[in-house]
Design a protein around this motif. Structure first.
Motif, short mmCIF file in Angstrom:
data_model
loop_
_atom_site.label_atom_id
_atom_site.label_comp_id
_atom_site.label_asym_id
_atom_site.label_seq_id
_atom_site.Cartn_x
_atom_site.Cartn_y
_atom_site.Cartn_z
N ARG A 226 0.46 -1.38 -0.72
CA ARG A 226 -0.22 0.24 0.14
C ARG A 226 0.83 1.21 0.03
NH1 ARG A 226 -3.60 1.72 5.07
NH2 ARG A 226 -3.86 3.77 5.23
N ALA A 227 1.83 0.93 0.56
CA ALA A 227 2.84 2.43 0.97
C ALA A 227 3.53 2.03 -0.67
CB ALA A 227 3.81 2.15 1.78
N ALA A 228 4.02 1.65 -0.80
CA ALA A 228 5.13 1.70 -1.48
C ALA A 228 3.96 2.41 -2.90
CB ALA A 228 6.03 0.52 -2.60
N GLU A 229 2.21 1.61 -3.45
CA GLU A 229 1.57 1.63 -3.93
C GLU A 229 1.65 3.71 -4.51
OE1 GLU A 229 -1.22 -0.61 -4.17
OE2 GLU A 229 0.43 -2.36 -5.60
N GLY A 230 0.99 4.28 -2.89
CA GLY A 230 0.38 5.30 -2.63
C GLY A 230 1.93 6.76 -2.92
N ARG A 231 3.03 6.12 -2.63
CA ARG A 231 4.00 6.55 -2.97
C ARG A 231 4.61 7.10 -4.26
NH1 ARG A 231 8.88 5.47 1.44
NH2 ARG A 231 7.73 6.89 3.49
N GLU A 232 4.22 5.91 -5.37
CA GLU A 232 4.71 5.40 -6.45
C GLU A 232 3.38 7.34 -7.33
OE1 GLU A 232 5.13 3.26 -10.45
OE2 GLU A 232 5.26 2.49 -8.07
N ARG A 233 2.50 6.65 -6.73
CA ARG A 233 1.09 8.03 -7.60
C ARG A 233 1.64 9.34 -6.92
NH1 ARG A 233 -2.00 3.51 -5.50
NH2 ARG A 233 -2.20 5.35 -3.18
N HIS A 234 2.39 9.86 -5.73
CA HIS A 234 2.41 10.77 -5.35
C HIS A 234 3.45 11.37 -5.69
CE1 HIS A 234 -0.69 12.04 -2.12
NE2 HIS A 234 -0.51 11.00 -1.64
N PHE A 235 4.76 10.00 -5.60
CA PHE A 235 6.50 10.94 -6.35
C PHE A 235 7.31 10.74 -7.35
CE2 PHE A 235 5.55 10.72 -1.14
CZ PHE A 235 5.36 11.82 -0.59
N GLY A 236 6.07 9.59 -8.02
CA GLY A 236 6.95 8.50 -9.19
C GLY A 236 7.56 8.26 -8.39
N ARG A 237 7.92 6.80 -10.30
CA ARG A 237 8.80 5.86 -8.83
C ARG A 237 10.37 5.61 -8.44
NH1 ARG A 237 6.87 0.99 -10.00
NH2 ARG A 237 8.85 -1.08 -10.45
N LEU A 238 10.37 6.89 -8.82
CA LEU A 238 12.67 7.41 -8.89
C LEU A 238 12.29 7.89 -7.91
CD1 LEU A 238 13.38 6.63 -12.51
CD2 LEU A 238 13.78 4.71 -10.59
N HIS A 239 11.32 8.35 -7.21
CA HIS A 239 11.45 9.00 -5.83
C HIS A 239 11.95 8.68 -4.51
CE1 HIS A 239 10.73 12.11 -2.30
NE2 HIS A 239 10.91 12.81 -3.40
N PRO A 240 13.32 9.12 -4.30
CA PRO A 240 13.96 8.13 -2.60
C PRO A 240 12.87 7.67 -1.60
CG PRO A 240 14.88 10.11 -3.64
CD PRO A 240 13.74 10.44 -4.25
N LEU A 241 11.71 7.62 -1.47
CA LEU A 241 10.62 7.36 -0.32
C LEU A 241 10.04 6.56 -1.30
CD1 LEU A 241 9.04 10.26 1.10
CD2 LEU A 241 10.41 9.39 1.67
#
Length: 722
Positions: free
Chosen positions: A555-570
Motif C-alpha cells: 500500500r505504501a509503495a503504490e501510494g508513494r509512486e502515485r504521489h512522488f513517482g517511481r524513482l523518488h527516494p521515498l
C-alpha cells in the motif's frame, strides 16, 4: 553680635541671620552620625555559614598554607559563578586562621565603594589608627587606602584580610585598596574571572560540587529528611550548586508543622504547578538574606552590573541562553544571533565576553567548543524574562537550532554538534511550553526535536531516540493535541525506535494507533499516513503477521509512486522494504511474491541511478534483494549482491552499525547455503558480538544471531562434539 556692629558668630549647629526688615524663618535640623562603618570586621558577615565545608580539599590545603606562620605578601582570588560557595570557603579559612593559625581575621564587604571604604577604614581602626587619622581620611584630607595599609604593615600580629564579594574589581584596584604586605595574606572572593583584574594574585576557580559531596550538604543541613540516595537525587536536580543546596537544606531543616522529606522536596521542584522551582528555593533563605543569597536575584546583580558598564546586550544574550539547557551549547550556534532591537550580531561577542567575565557562563573545550551555563541560572533568568520578549526570544532560539541541525541526517556516527544539541532541543521545547508561546513556535521546537531524534536513531542509539521523541510528545500533546501533525510524526518516530529496541508488541500498538489517527485526520492516502503504514509493517513482520506486513508495505509503495513517482527516494525505500517482505513465504501467494522478487534487479538499478552505487539506499536494496534470492533458494545469485552490500556498509560504518550486522547475517546465510560453513561461522560471530554490544544480549535479534551461530557450529563440529 559684638559692639553693636554687624559681626556675629554661630556656635555648634547654630545659624546667624541678618536682615533689614522682618523675616520669618523656619529650619528643620536632623542630627546624626557623620559616618557609620560596619559593626565588626572581626566576624565574617555571611548569611548561613556551612555546617561542614564539603569538597574543596585541594583548594583548602593551599589556602591553609597561606596562613601558616611567617607567610605573607600573598593575594588569593577565589572566583566563580554566584552561588558556587566562594564565601563559604573564605569563611572556613577565616575560622581556621583565627582559631588555629593564630592570625587576626579581618572581614570587609567589597561589593560597593561605600562598604569597601567604610570596612577598610574600620580595619585601620582595628590595627591602631587614631580617631584624628580616621577623620582626616574620611574627610579626604589624607589618602584613605594609604592609611589602612600603613597600619596593616605595622600590625604586631599576622592577619588574614578577606575582601568579600569584590565583583567590581575597578573599585578595589583603582582605589589602591588591594595590596600585599609581609604582615598578612589577602583573600578576595569575586565573580570576575579575568586575570587582568587581579595582577600578581593566585586565582582559584570554584564551581559546582561532586555529586556525593552535594548530597552531603543537604544531609548536613537536614539530616532527618532522607537517605544519601534521596539527597543525591535532589542534588542532581539542583545541579550540585552550593547556594541552591544550602537553600534547599535550610528550607527542610526549618519546617515545623508538616516537614517534607527530600523526596517530597524533589517532587515539588519538578511537578508543583503552583510554585516555581526558583520560588521554592528562595523560601529556604533567612528572613534577613540579601539579594546575593536568593537564586531569584543573585545573578541579576551581575547582569545589572554589566548594564551599568555599557553592556545591556549581555542581559539579552543571557535570556537567549535561558531558552536552552545547562549542557554545553556549541559556540557556533550563536554565530549571527540577532534579537532586534535588543542584540545585534556585532554585539554578541562583547556581550558573551561580559558574561564570561562575570562567571555567568563558561567555555568548555573538547571535540566541539561549547558554552556551559548552570541550569539554575537559566531557570532564574527565564522566569524573569518580560512577557513581551518571550515570543521573540523563542523564535530566535528555534531558528538558531534549526540552522545547526541536518534536515535529513545520514546513517552512521552521530555528528558531534548534533550530539551536543540533543539536550537543548528538549529544553527549548519545555521552555516555550512553559512560556505559553504561540502554537507555531511550539511546532518549530518540535521540528528541532524531530531532527535530532532522527539523527540519533540513524546512528543506532535507539534508546536515546525513543527517549527524545517520547518526552517531546509528553510535553507537546497537552498543548497541541494528539492529532497535530508534528505530534503524530514524533509519535511515529517513538514507535519506530521501540521496534528497533526489540519491543515489538509495544511498537505494534503505538504504530497501529498512529496509523489510525493519520487515516482519520489526514486521510488514507496522505504521505504521512503511508509512512505510518510502512513503519507498522516492521513489528508486524517480527510478530509473525507477515501477510499484514506485506499488504501495508505494498500500500505504501503504490501510494508513494502515485504521489512522488517511481524513482523518488521515498518510493525506492518502500519498494526495497516490499522486496524484503516478499522474501517470507507466508507474505503472499507465490505469484505476488515472484512478481516482487523479479523486480529486484530493476530496483537495484534504479537506486544506483538515483543515489549512486555506494549510497545506503542502494546498499539496502542489494541486501533485501539478496535476502529474497536466498529465501527463493537462489544463493548463487544472491552472493554478489550481498558481498557488495556488506563491503559498502563496512566502509560506511567502520565502527559497526545495525545495518552492517543485518547485512552480515544475510551474508552468513548465503555462505552457509553455498557450503562455506567456516566463513558463515566467522560472519555470524561478528554479528553476535556486534549486536550484543549495540543492542544488548537480550534483544530478539541478538538471540536470533546466537541461534543461527549455534546451527552453523553444529554443522562444522566433528561428530563426537555435537
Amino acid at each position: 553680635m559684638t559692639n553693636g556692629g554687624n559681626e556675629a558668630r554661630a556656635l555648634g549647629q547654630g545659624r546667624v541671620y541678618q536682615a533689614s526688615g522682618d523675616q520669618h524663618i523656619i529650619e528643620h535640623h536632623h542630627h546624626g552620625a557623620e559616618w557609620s562603618g560596619p559593626d565588626s570586621v572581626r566576624h565574617p558577615a555571611v548569611g548561613r555559614p556551612p555546617v561542614v565545608l564539603r569538597d574543596r580539599v585541594g583548594e583548602m590545603d593551599r589556602l591553609r598554607a597561606a596562613v601558616e606562620p611567617g607567610v605573607g605578601n600573598r593575594v588569593y582570588v577565589l572566583h566563580g559563578l554566584g552561588g558556587s560557595g566562594k564565601t563559604a570557603v573564605a569563611y572556613t579559612l577565616f575560622r581556621h586562621a583565627t582559631e588555629q593559625a593564630g592570625r587576626v581575621g579581618l572581614w570587609v564587604n567589597a561589593s560597593d565603594p561605600a562598604s569597601l571604604r567604610a570596612g577598610m577604614l574600620a580595619v585601620a581602626a582595628d590595627r591602631g589608627a587614631s580617631d584624628a587619622e580616621l577623620t582626616g581620611a574620611r574627610a579626604g584630607l589624607r589618602p584613605a587606602a594609604d592609611l589602612v595599609w600603613q597600619y596593616l604593615d605595622r600590625s604586631d600580629q599576622p592577619w588574614l584580610l578577606v575582601l568579600d564579594n569584590a565583583d567590581t574589581p575597578a573599585i578595589v584596584r583603582d582605589g589602591g585598596w588591594l595590596r600585599t604586605s609581609p604582615a598578612g595574606t589577602v583573600l578576595v572572593t569575586t565573580r570576575r574571572s579575568a586575570a587582568r583584574w587581579w595582577p600578581g594574585a593566585e586565582l582559584l576557580q570554584f564551581g559546582v560540587l561532586p555529586r556525593e559531596d552535594a548530597a552531603r550538604v543537604l544531609q548536613d543541613l537536614a539530616p532527618d529528611a532522607g537517605d544519601a540516595e534521596e539527597a543525591a537525587e535532589v542534588a542532581d536536580r539542583l545541579g550540585h550548586l552550593p547556594l541552591a543546596l544550602t537553600l534547599a537544606g535550610g528550607f527542610l531543616a526549618h519546617q515545623v508543622i508538616d516537614p517534607w522529606t527530600l523526596t517530597d522536596y524533589r517532587s515539588r521542584l519538578e511537578d508543583d504547578p503552583d510554585l516555581h522551582a526558583i520560588e521554592l528555593l528562595d523560601q529556604g533563605a533567612d528572613d534577613s538574606s540579601d539579594s546575593r543569597h536568593l537564586v531569584s536575584r543573585t545573578w541579576q546583580l551581575s547582569l545589572d552590573a554589566l548594564s551599568a558598564q555599557g553592556l545591556p546586550e549581555a542581559t539579552s544574550l543571557m535570556r537567549l541562553l535561558a531558552c536552552w539547557a545547562g549542557d554545553p551549547l556549541p559556540l557556533k550556534t550563536l554565530a549571527g544571533a540577532p534579537i532586534a532591537p535588543l542584540l545585534s550580531p556585532s554585539r554578541v561577542e562583547s556581550a558573551l565576553r561580559g558574561l564570561l567575565d562575570h562567571s555567568l557562563t563558561e567555555v568548555v573545550t573538547g571535540e566541539v567548543r561549547g558554552l556551559r551555563t548552570h541550569g539554575i541560572i537559566l531557570d532564574s533568568v527565564a522566569r524573569a524574562v518580560p512577557a513581551d520578549q518571550r515570543q521573540g526570544l523563542a523564535e530566535t532560539a528555534v531558528r538558531l537550532l534549526l540552522a545547526g541541525l541536518p534536515e535529513v541526517p545520514e546513517r552512521g556516527p552521530l555528528d558531534p554538534v548534533v550530539l551536543q544539541l540533543s539536550p537543548h532541543v528538549v529544553a527549548l521545547l519545555r521552555r516555550v511550553a512553559g512560556w505559553r508561546a504561540e502554537a507555531s513556535v511550539v511546532e518549530a521546537a518540535l521540528d528541532c526535536v524531530l531532527r535530532v531524534a532522527v539523527a540519533v536513531h540513524r546512528s543506532g542509539d535507539y534508546a536515546s531516540a525513543f527517549s527524545l521523541a517520547d518526552e517531546a510528545v509528553t510535553v507537546a500533546e497537552p498543548l497541541l493535541g494528539a492529532d497535530n501533525l508534528r505530534v503524530l510524526r514524533l509519535r511515529r518516530r517513538a514507535g519506530r525506535s521501540l521496534f528497533r529496541l526489540g519491543r515489538f508488541a509495544e511498537a505494534e500498538a503505538a504504530l497501529r494507533q498512529v496509523l489510525a489517527d493519520c487515516e482519520r485526520v489526514l486521510g488514507p492516502d496522505h504521505p504521512d499516513t503511508l509512512e505510518a503504514a510502512l513503519r507498522l509493517s516492521g513489528p508486524l513482520h517480527n510478530l509473525e503477521q507477515v501477510a499484514d506486513a506485506f499488504s501495508l508495505v505494498r500500500r505504501a509503495a503504490e501510494g508513494r509512486e502515485r504521489h512522488f513517482g517511481r524513482l523518488h527516494p521515498l518510493t525506492l525505500i518502500a519498494r526495497s522494504i516490499l522486496l524484503e517482505e516478499a522474501a517470507a513465504p507466508q507474505a503472499a501467494g507465490a505469484a505476488a511474491r515472484s512478481e516482487v522478487i523479479a523486480g529486484g534487479p530493476a530496483l537495484v538499478a534504479d537506486c544506483r541511478a538515483v543515489s549512486g552505487p555506494d549510497h545506503q539506499m542502494t546498499l539496502g536494496s542489494e541486501l533485501n534483494y539478496a535476502l529474497a534470492l536466498f529465501r527463493a533458494d537462489r544463493p548463487e545469485e544472491a552472493l554478489p549482491y550481498i558481498r557488495h552490500a556488506v563491503a559498502g556498509f563496512e566502509r560506511m560504518h567502520p565502527q559497526g552499525h545495525p545495518s552492517t550486522f543485518a547485512a552480515r547475517q544475510t551474508y552468513s546465510r548465503v555462505l552457509d547455503a553455498l557450503g562455506h560453513h567456516d566463513e558463515a561461522v566467522e560472519q555470524c560471530e561478528a554479528v553476535v558480538e556486534g549486536r550484543r554490544r549495540l543492542l544488548g544480549p537480550a534483544h530478539p535479534w541478538t538471540r536470533t544471531a546466537e541461534d543461527l551461530l549455534a546451527q552453523y557450529r553444529s554443522r562444522t563440529s566433528p561428530e563426537g562434539e555435537r
